[in-house]
Design a protein around this motif. Structure first.
Motif, PDB file in Angstrom:
ATOM      1  N   PHE A  32      -1.322 -38.955  26.965  1.00 48.13           N
ATOM      2  CA  PHE A  32      -1.575 -38.214  25.730  1.00 48.13           C
ATOM      3  C   PHE A  32      -2.302 -36.896  25.990  1.00 48.13           C
ATOM      4  O   PHE A  32      -2.119 -35.936  25.230  1.00 48.13           O
ATOM      5  CB  PHE A  32      -2.346 -39.089  24.743  1.00 48.13           C
ATOM      6  CG  PHE A  32      -1.482 -40.050  23.992  1.00 48.13           C
ATOM      7  CD1 PHE A  32      -0.967 -39.704  22.752  1.00 48.13           C
ATOM      8  CD2 PHE A  32      -1.148 -41.277  24.532  1.00 48.13           C
ATOM      9  CE1 PHE A  32      -0.144 -40.580  22.057  1.00 48.13           C
ATOM     10  CE2 PHE A  32      -0.328 -42.162  23.849  1.00 48.13           C
ATOM     11  CZ  PHE A  32       0.178 -41.814  22.608  1.00 48.13           C
ATOM     12  N   ALA A  33      -3.112 -36.846  27.049  1.00 52.33           N
ATOM     13  CA  ALA A  33      -3.719 -35.565  27.434  1.00 52.33           C
ATOM     14  C   ALA A  33      -2.633 -34.588  27.862  1.00 52.33           C
ATOM     15  O   ALA A  33      -2.673 -33.397  27.524  1.00 52.33           O
ATOM     16  CB  ALA A  33      -4.728 -35.783  28.559  1.00 52.33           C
ATOM     17  N   ILE A  77      -9.280 -26.612  21.640  1.00 53.09           N
ATOM     18  CA  ILE A  77      -8.677 -27.692  20.844  1.00 53.09           C
ATOM     19  C   ILE A  77      -7.947 -28.685  21.753  1.00 53.09           C
ATOM     20  O   ILE A  77      -8.054 -29.904  21.568  1.00 53.09           O
ATOM     21  CB  ILE A  77      -7.715 -27.115  19.787  1.00 53.09           C
ATOM     22  CG1 ILE A  77      -8.500 -26.335  18.730  1.00 53.09           C
ATOM     23  CG2 ILE A  77      -6.914 -28.230  19.122  1.00 53.09           C
ATOM     24  CD1 ILE A  77      -7.624 -25.610  17.724  1.00 53.09           C
ATOM     25  N   ILE A  78      -7.212 -28.172  22.734  1.00 54.48           N
ATOM     26  CA  ILE A  78      -6.515 -29.049  23.681  1.00 54.48           C
ATOM     27  C   ILE A  78      -7.514 -29.910  24.441  1.00 54.48           C
ATOM     28  O   ILE A  78      -7.306 -31.115  24.634  1.00 54.48           O
ATOM     29  CB  ILE A  78      -5.669 -28.218  24.660  1.00 54.48           C
ATOM     30  CG1 ILE A  78      -4.527 -27.522  23.915  1.00 54.48           C
ATOM     31  CG2 ILE A  78      -5.106 -29.097  25.774  1.00 54.48           C
ATOM     32  CD1 ILE A  78      -3.770 -26.535  24.772  1.00 54.48           C
ATOM     33  N   LEU A  79      -8.619 -29.299  24.865  1.00 54.59           N
ATOM     34  CA  LEU A  79      -9.658 -30.019  25.590  1.00 54.59           C
ATOM     35  C   LEU A  79     -10.255 -31.136  24.732  1.00 54.59           C
ATOM     36  O   LEU A  79     -10.452 -32.264  25.198  1.00 54.59           O
ATOM     37  CB  LEU A  79     -10.755 -29.052  26.041  1.00 54.59           C
ATOM     38  CG  LEU A  79     -11.921 -29.655  26.836  1.00 54.59           C
ATOM     39  CD1 LEU A  79     -11.413 -30.251  28.142  1.00 54.59           C
ATOM     40  CD2 LEU A  79     -12.981 -28.595  27.104  1.00 54.59           C
ATOM     41  N   ILE A  80     -10.517 -30.828  23.465  1.00 61.67           N
ATOM     42  CA  ILE A  80     -11.091 -31.821  22.553  1.00 61.67           C
ATOM     43  C   ILE A  80     -10.096 -32.971  22.328  1.00 61.67           C
ATOM     44  O   ILE A  80     -10.480 -34.151  22.363  1.00 61.67           O
ATOM     45  CB  ILE A  80     -11.467 -31.171  21.206  1.00 61.67           C
ATOM     46  CG1 ILE A  80     -12.635 -30.196  21.406  1.00 61.67           C
ATOM     47  CG2 ILE A  80     -11.847 -32.239  20.185  1.00 61.67           C
ATOM     48  CD1 ILE A  80     -12.979 -29.397  20.162  1.00 61.67           C
ATOM     49  N   CYS A  81      -8.826 -32.640  22.136  1.00 53.95           N
ATOM     50  CA  CYS A  81      -7.806 -33.673  21.933  1.00 53.95           C
ATOM     51  C   CYS A  81      -7.696 -34.582  23.154  1.00 53.95           C
ATOM     52  O   CYS A  81      -7.619 -35.818  23.014  1.00 53.95           O
ATOM     53  CB  CYS A  81      -6.448 -33.028  21.652  1.00 53.95           C
ATOM     54  SG  CYS A  81      -6.308 -32.242  20.028  1.00 53.95           S
ATOM     55  N   PHE A  83      -9.991 -35.178  25.375  1.00 56.34           N
ATOM     56  CA  PHE A  83     -11.212 -35.980  25.468  1.00 56.34           C
ATOM     57  C   PHE A  83     -11.183 -37.142  24.477  1.00 56.34           C
ATOM     58  O   PHE A  83     -11.537 -38.279  24.821  1.00 56.34           O
ATOM     59  CB  PHE A  83     -12.435 -35.099  25.208  1.00 56.34           C
ATOM     60  CG  PHE A  83     -13.728 -35.861  25.182  1.00 56.34           C
ATOM     61  CD1 PHE A  83     -14.336 -36.261  26.354  1.00 56.34           C
ATOM     62  CD2 PHE A  83     -14.335 -36.188  23.968  1.00 56.34           C
ATOM     63  CE1 PHE A  83     -15.528 -36.984  26.326  1.00 56.34           C
ATOM     64  CE2 PHE A  83     -15.519 -36.898  23.934  1.00 56.34           C
ATOM     65  CZ  PHE A  83     -16.122 -37.301  25.119  1.00 56.34           C
ATOM     66  N   VAL A  84     -10.761 -36.858  23.245  1.00 58.77           N
ATOM     67  CA  VAL A  84     -10.718 -37.900  22.206  1.00 58.77           C
ATOM     68  C   VAL A  84      -9.717 -38.995  22.578  1.00 58.77           C
ATOM     69  O   VAL A  84     -10.024 -40.190  22.480  1.00 58.77           O
ATOM     70  CB  VAL A  84     -10.355 -37.289  20.833  1.00 58.77           C
ATOM     71  CG1 VAL A  84     -10.073 -38.393  19.818  1.00 58.77           C
ATOM     72  CG2 VAL A  84     -11.483 -36.402  20.339  1.00 58.77           C
ATOM     73  N   PHE A  85      -8.518 -38.586  23.041  1.00 56.73           N
ATOM     74  CA  PHE A  85      -7.526 -39.578  23.456  1.00 56.73           C
ATOM     75  C   PHE A  85      -8.043 -40.411  24.626  1.00 56.73           C
ATOM     76  O   PHE A  85      -7.865 -41.636  24.659  1.00 56.73           O
ATOM     77  CB  PHE A  85      -6.215 -38.889  23.853  1.00 56.73           C
ATOM     78  CG  PHE A  85      -5.372 -38.477  22.679  1.00 56.73           C
ATOM     79  CD1 PHE A  85      -5.030 -39.401  21.705  1.00 56.73           C
ATOM     80  CD2 PHE A  85      -4.916 -37.174  22.555  1.00 56.73           C
ATOM     81  CE1 PHE A  85      -4.243 -39.032  20.621  1.00 56.73           C
ATOM     82  CE2 PHE A  85      -4.131 -36.795  21.476  1.00 56.73           C
ATOM     83  CZ  PHE A  85      -3.791 -37.723  20.504  1.00 56.73           C
ATOM     84  N   GLY A  86      -8.674 -39.736  25.593  1.00 59.61           N
ATOM     85  CA  GLY A  86      -9.220 -40.460  26.735  1.00 59.61           C
ATOM     86  C   GLY A  86     -10.257 -41.473  26.324  1.00 59.61           C
ATOM     87  O   GLY A  86     -10.277 -42.612  26.812  1.00 59.61           O
ATOM     88  N   LEU A  87     -11.138 -41.080  25.404  1.00 54.29           N
ATOM     89  CA  LEU A  87     -12.188 -41.978  24.928  1.00 54.29           C
ATOM     90  C   LEU A  87     -11.597 -43.163  24.164  1.00 54.29           C
ATOM     91  O   LEU A  87     -11.994 -44.319  24.379  1.00 54.29           O
ATOM     92  CB  LEU A  87     -13.156 -41.197  24.035  1.00 54.29           C
ATOM     93  CG  LEU A  87     -14.401 -41.948  23.547  1.00 54.29           C
ATOM     94  CD1 LEU A  87     -15.252 -42.389  24.723  1.00 54.29           C
ATOM     95  CD2 LEU A  87     -15.207 -41.068  22.599  1.00 54.29           C
TER      96      LEU A  87
END
Length: 204
Positions: A32-33, A77-81, A83-87
């Protein structure tokens, strides 16, 4: 008795693996990243097109300051997405297999991952400040690759192969400055998806 000893050794080995490495990372987080990076990269192509920039025109690209800010926001925004998917997928896997998330191995992994990323982030900000935009994409790939290699000893050893691929891709992109976005999409998009699928199949 011999079989019992083997089972005990396997259990001890498993406990040692859990305590020394962060093994709750999910391969789906990589997938997903990568998808986030692909979508973001395609969006950047559309931004170039909307601003009258022909990316594959074979000419030097002039990027106005207003577009630079949009590209920066897109990257954040890509970085945040990612990170959120990874978490989310890490929490999902840890609950499914009853694995601890916040361990000493996790802290060490994050520390070793953060140092090269922080150094790379500051370096890229300096490049943006001096308007040296062509080296931003190669720098992100190189420092990200170094971060993965540096964190390998505290998580799955397979991650170092992704790190070396990112590193080599970053080095190659240094000699093709006009195509940094293409290399960035390959590195953060396609390679992440391939790595995530391999990890998901191997450690599911």
């Amino acid at each position: 008795m011999n079989q019992q000893h083997q089972e005990d050794l396997a259990h001890i080995r498993s406990m040692m693996e859990r305590s020394s490495r962060c093994i709750s990372l999910s391969g789906l987080s990589g997938v997903f990243a990568g998808l986030s990076a692909l979508i973001g990269g395609l969006y950047v192509f559309q931004l170039f097109k909307a601003n009258g920039i022909e990316y594959f025109g074979g000419q030097q690209i002039y990027v106005p300051a207003s577009l630079v800010s949009q590209l920066f926001v897109t990257g954040v925004i890509i970085l945040i997405c990612a990170f959120v998917f990874g978490l989310l997928f890490t929490i999902r896997k840890s609950k499914k297999y009853d694995l601890p998330i916040w361990t000493s191995a996790t802290k060490k992994m994050l520390f070793n991952l953060t140092i090269p990323l922080l150094a790379g982030g500051i370096f890229c900000l300096a490049l943006l400040y001096h308007q040296i935009y062509g080296f931003v994409a190669p720098a992100t790939l190189i420092f990200y690759g170094l971060a993965l290699i540096n964190a390998e000893k505290y998580t799955f050893s397979d991650i170092k192969y992704l790190g070396f691929c990112e590193l080599v891709l970053g080095f190659i992109s240094l000699f093709y400055i006009g195509y940094g976005l293409v290399f960035w999409i390959i590195g953060f998009g396609i390679l992440h998806i391939l790595y995530g699928l391999i990890m998901f199949k191997k450690y599911k």
